[in-house]
Design a protein around this motif. Structure first.
Motif, mmCIF file in Angstrom:
data_model
loop_
_atom_site.group_PDB
_atom_site.id
_atom_site.type_symbol
_atom_site.label_atom_id
_atom_site.label_comp_id
_atom_site.label_asym_id
_atom_site.label_seq_id
_atom_site.Cartn_x
_atom_site.Cartn_y
_atom_site.Cartn_z
ATOM 1 N N UNK A 4 0.882 -1.164 0.000
ATOM 2 C CA UNK A 4 0.000 0.000 0.000
ATOM 3 C C UNK A 4 0.919 1.214 0.000
ATOM 4 N N UNK A 5 0.660 2.169 -0.873
ATOM 5 C CA UNK A 5 1.540 3.320 -1.057
ATOM 6 C C UNK A 5 0.730 4.600 -0.900
ATOM 7 N N UNK A 6 1.233 5.530 -0.085
ATOM 8 C CA UNK A 6 0.568 6.819 0.044
ATOM 9 C C UNK A 6 1.076 7.765 -1.030
ATOM 10 N N UNK A 7 0.264 8.756 -1.316
ATOM 11 C CA UNK A 7 0.626 9.705 -2.381
ATOM 12 C C UNK A 7 0.386 11.122 -1.893
ATOM 13 N N UNK A 8 1.306 11.993 -2.253
ATOM 14 C CA UNK A 8 1.146 13.408 -1.964
ATOM 15 C C UNK A 8 0.574 14.130 -3.163
ATOM 16 N N UNK A 9 0.730 15.446 -3.167
ATOM 17 C CA UNK A 9 0.160 16.254 -4.241
ATOM 18 C C UNK A 9 1.021 16.268 -5.499
ATOM 19 N N UNK A 11 2.448 14.783 -8.531
ATOM 20 C CA UNK A 11 2.266 13.612 -9.386
ATOM 21 C C UNK A 11 3.593 13.084 -9.912
ATOM 22 N N UNK A 12 4.555 13.971 -10.191
ATOM 23 C CA UNK A 12 5.835 13.506 -10.739
ATOM 24 C C UNK A 12 6.607 12.697 -9.697
ATOM 25 N N UNK A 13 6.587 13.127 -8.444
ATOM 26 C CA UNK A 13 7.263 12.367 -7.394
ATOM 27 C C UNK A 13 6.568 11.027 -7.197
ATOM 28 N N UNK A 14 5.253 11.013 -7.211
ATOM 29 C CA UNK A 14 4.503 9.768 -7.038
ATOM 30 C C UNK A 14 4.829 8.783 -8.151
ATOM 31 N N UNK A 28 1.186 -2.838 -6.214
ATOM 32 C CA UNK A 28 0.870 -1.828 -5.203
ATOM 33 C C UNK A 28 -0.480 -1.204 -5.479
ATOM 34 N N UNK A 29 -1.042 -0.653 -4.415
ATOM 35 C CA UNK A 29 -2.262 0.139 -4.489
ATOM 36 C C UNK A 29 -1.941 1.491 -3.891
ATOM 37 N N UNK A 30 -2.327 2.567 -4.559
ATOM 38 C CA UNK A 30 -2.052 3.920 -4.109
ATOM 39 C C UNK A 30 -3.259 4.463 -3.343
ATOM 40 N N UNK A 31 -2.976 5.082 -2.197
ATOM 41 C CA UNK A 31 -4.012 5.758 -1.411
ATOM 42 C C UNK A 31 -3.674 7.245 -1.391
ATOM 43 N N UNK A 32 -4.490 8.077 -2.040
ATOM 44 C CA UNK A 32 -4.238 9.521 -2.021
ATOM 45 C C UNK A 32 -4.702 10.125 -0.699
ATOM 46 N N UNK A 33 -4.305 11.367 -0.409
ATOM 47 C CA UNK A 33 -4.757 12.025 0.824
ATOM 48 C C UNK A 33 -6.279 12.007 0.923
ATOM 49 N N UNK A 34 -6.777 11.520 2.041
ATOM 50 C CA UNK A 34 -8.213 11.464 2.252
ATOM 51 C C UNK A 34 -8.905 10.367 1.467
ATOM 52 N N UNK A 35 -8.109 9.527 0.769
ATOM 53 C CA UNK A 35 -8.687 8.458 -0.041
ATOM 54 C C UNK A 35 -9.272 7.345 0.805
ATOM 55 N N UNK A 36 -10.044 6.502 0.156
ATOM 56 C CA UNK A 36 -10.671 5.377 0.842
ATOM 57 C C UNK A 36 -9.597 4.371 1.254
ATOM 58 N N UNK A 37 -9.642 3.981 2.524
ATOM 59 C CA UNK A 37 -8.700 3.007 3.040
ATOM 60 C C UNK A 37 -9.250 1.600 2.833
ATOM 61 N N UNK A 38 -8.366 0.626 2.647
ATOM 62 C CA UNK A 38 -8.855 -0.741 2.483
ATOM 63 C C UNK A 38 -9.533 -1.221 3.763
ATOM 64 N N UNK A 39 -10.548 -2.053 3.607
ATOM 65 C CA UNK A 39 -11.262 -2.580 4.762
ATOM 66 C C UNK A 39 -10.423 -3.532 5.588
ATOM 67 N N UNK A 42 -5.295 -7.608 4.757
ATOM 68 C CA UNK A 42 -4.985 -8.918 4.185
ATOM 69 C C UNK A 42 -4.613 -8.723 2.718
ATOM 70 N N UNK A 43 -3.553 -9.312 2.315
ATOM 71 C CA UNK A 43 -3.097 -9.157 0.938
ATOM 72 C C UNK A 43 -2.042 -8.079 0.768
ATOM 73 N N UNK A 44 -1.879 -7.230 1.774
ATOM 74 C CA UNK A 44 -0.828 -6.209 1.719
ATOM 75 C C UNK A 44 0.321 -6.643 2.611
#
Length: 123
Positions: A4-9, A11-14, A28-39, A42-44
């Motif tokens: 699971x990878x967090x992302x900032x504002x 886009x080029x760095x991400x 990987x799965x990207x989670x942006x600021x305020x994005x929906x978190x996985x329930x 498991x699997x990460x």
């Protein structure tokens, strides 16, 4: 292996982080600021906290300094929740630059908001 990878504002760095993971054949799965978190986690197998702006000083009991900027409270809260969940599951958490700072804050550490110029020059 899936991270699971967090992302900032920025886009080029991400994209650089995502390209690095892809070259290592890490899904990987990207989670942006305020994005929906996985329930469930498991699997990460790991969490990657990427670089970016400053962590809000109020999170470590400090007032915002004049040089502190680019604060994203949604990102801070998203990452703090993810850190808590991954630590509870005893799964690895990796921090790059800002990511290491927010990890420190999550573990009740403090930060120096800005290193004085004279200290930076000493290297």
């Amino acid at each position: 292996m899936k991270w699971l990878v967090t992302r900032g504002s920025s886009q080029s760095a991400s994209r650089r982080y995502e390209e690095w993971l892809a070259r290592l054949d890490i899904q990987f799965t990207v989670v942006p600021p305020g994005g929906k978190l996985p329930g469930t986690l498991r699997g990460y197998s790991a969490l990657l906290l990427t670089g970016g702006g400053d962590v809000n000083p109020s999170l470590y009991g400090d007032r915002r300094g004049s040089d502190t900027g680019d604060i994203d409270d949604r990102r801070d809260q998203t990452e703090l929740r993810l850190i808590g969940a991954f630590i509870s599951e005893r799964k690895p958490v990796f921090g790059i630059c800002r990511g290491l700072q927010v990890l420190n804050v999550a573990l009740r550490g403090r930060l120096i908001q800005h290193v004085p110029a004279w200290l930076e020059e000493r290297g």
